[in-house]
Design a protein around this motif. Structure first.
Motif, PDB file in Angstrom:
ATOM      1  N   GLN A   3       1.020  -0.972  -0.003  1.00  0.00           N
ATOM      2  CA  GLN A   3       0.185   0.040  -0.408  1.00  0.00           C
ATOM      3  C   GLN A   3       0.752   1.517  -0.097  1.00  0.00           C
ATOM      4  OE1 GLN A   3      -3.009  -0.577   3.290  1.00  0.00           O
ATOM      5  NE2 GLN A   3      -4.064  -1.127   1.909  1.00  0.00           N
ATOM      6  N   LEU A   5       1.140   5.714  -0.116  1.00  0.00           N
ATOM      7  CA  LEU A   5       0.079   6.681   0.182  1.00  0.00           C
ATOM      8  C   LEU A   5       0.776   7.711   0.111  1.00  0.00           C
ATOM      9  CD1 LEU A   5      -2.438   7.750   2.101  1.00  0.00           C
ATOM     10  CD2 LEU A   5      -1.727   8.132   3.583  1.00  0.00           C
ATOM     11  N   GLU A   6       0.949   8.716  -1.195  1.00  0.00           N
ATOM     12  CA  GLU A   6       1.321   9.870  -1.654  1.00  0.00           C
ATOM     13  C   GLU A   6       0.981  11.509  -0.425  1.00  0.00           C
ATOM     14  OE1 GLU A   6       0.014   7.500  -5.165  1.00  0.00           O
ATOM     15  OE2 GLU A   6      -0.954   8.668  -3.673  1.00  0.00           O
ATOM     16  N   CYS A  22       5.685   9.751  -0.286  1.00  0.00           N
ATOM     17  CA  CYS A  22       4.779   8.473  -0.452  1.00  0.00           C
ATOM     18  C   CYS A  22       5.504   7.548   0.911  1.00  0.00           C
ATOM     19  CB  CYS A  22       5.397   7.322  -1.749  1.00  0.00           C
ATOM     20  SG  CYS A  22       4.365   5.911  -2.356  1.00  0.00           S
ATOM     21  N   TYR A  95       1.481  10.153  -8.975  1.00  0.00           N
ATOM     22  CA  TYR A  95       1.896   8.637  -8.875  1.00  0.00           C
ATOM     23  C   TYR A  95       2.958   7.906  -8.465  1.00  0.00           C
ATOM     24  CZ  TYR A  95      -3.438   8.729 -10.519  1.00  0.00           C
ATOM     25  OH  TYR A  95      -4.427   9.232 -11.302  1.00  0.00           O
ATOM     26  N   ASN A 115       2.432  -1.791  -7.958  1.00  0.00           N
ATOM     27  CA  ASN A 115       1.737  -1.504  -6.862  1.00  0.00           C
ATOM     28  C   ASN A 115       1.300   0.758  -7.350  1.00  0.00           C
ATOM     29  OD1 ASN A 115       1.831  -3.618  -5.207  1.00  0.00           O
ATOM     30  ND2 ASN A 115       4.021  -3.946  -5.777  1.00  0.00           N
ATOM     31  N   TRP A 116       0.356   0.485  -6.461  1.00  0.00           N
ATOM     32  CA  TRP A 116       0.309   1.616  -6.824  1.00  0.00           C
ATOM     33  C   TRP A 116      -0.649   2.379  -5.977  1.00  0.00           C
ATOM     34  CZ3 TRP A 116       2.325   4.563 -11.628  1.00  0.00           C
ATOM     35  CH2 TRP A 116       2.568   3.324 -12.656  1.00  0.00           C
ATOM     36  N   GLY A 117      -0.271   3.575  -6.018  1.00  0.00           N
ATOM     37  CA  GLY A 117      -0.947   4.779  -4.674  1.00  0.00           C
ATOM     38  C   GLY A 117      -2.021   5.470  -5.828  1.00  0.00           C
ATOM     39  N   GLN A 118      -3.128   6.341  -4.733  1.00  0.00           N
ATOM     40  CA  GLN A 118      -4.395   6.827  -4.453  1.00  0.00           C
ATOM     41  C   GLN A 118      -3.625   8.083  -6.056  1.00  0.00           C
ATOM     42  OE1 GLN A 118      -7.585   5.863  -4.681  1.00  0.00           O
ATOM     43  NE2 GLN A 118      -6.241   3.618  -4.367  1.00  0.00           N
ATOM     44  N   GLY A 119      -2.788   8.858  -5.459  1.00  0.00           N
ATOM     45  CA  GLY A 119      -2.397  10.115  -7.028  1.00  0.00           C
ATOM     46  C   GLY A 119      -2.017  10.809  -6.213  1.00  0.00           C
ATOM     47  N   THR A 120      -1.942  11.852  -5.964  1.00  0.00           N
ATOM     48  CA  THR A 120      -1.622  13.587  -5.408  1.00  0.00           C
ATOM     49  C   THR A 120      -1.435  14.730  -6.287  1.00  0.00           C
ATOM     50  OG1 THR A 120      -1.150  15.354  -3.149  1.00  0.00           O
ATOM     51  CG2 THR A 120       0.283  13.813  -4.747  1.00  0.00           C
TER      52      THR A 120
END
Length: 126
Positions: A3, A5-6, A22, A95, A115-120
């Protein structure tokens, strides 16, 4: 599964700076190559920067070389993207991505990252 998180996105004027962070939730952070990608409005996702699992090598898109710096803090499971001299063309959702090093795969290829974050959101005003 990792997981991600950015944080650190926002609105900045042209010429300004932002630092994205991140945090990865994994006990094997040093096993992953970490990357930053972005998706500008109405465009495809594009590679920005990456850093090898060992931290000894970094990769940058030509459009950000000399302005952006990627780094990692393995003690905190964190990767940073320092963005300086921002321009309106840097406006995008950024991302964070984590991927296992794969022989023959390019760090600039999104397919390498599982694996990727949700983006900011980063918005640069002119």
């Amino acid at each position: 599964q990792v997981q991600l998180l950015e944080s650190g996105g926002g609105l900045v004027q042209s010429g300004g700076s932002l630092r994205l962070s991140c945090v990865a939730s994994t006990a094997t952070f040093t096993a992953y190559t970490m990357g930053w990608f972005r998706r500008p409005p109405g465009k495809e996702r594009e590679f920005v920067a990456a850093i090898r699992w060992s931290g000894d090598r970094t990769y940058y898109a030509d459009s950000v070389k000399g302005r952006f710096t990627i780094s990692r803090d393995s003690a905190k499971n964190t990767v940073h993207l320092q963005m300086n001299v921002l321009i309106p063309e840097d406006t995008a959702v950024y991302y964070c991505a984590a991927g296992r090093p794969t022989f023959g795969a390019s760090e600039a290829d999104g397919a390498m990252y599982g694996n990727w974050g949700q983006g900011t959101q980063v918005t640069v005003s002119s």
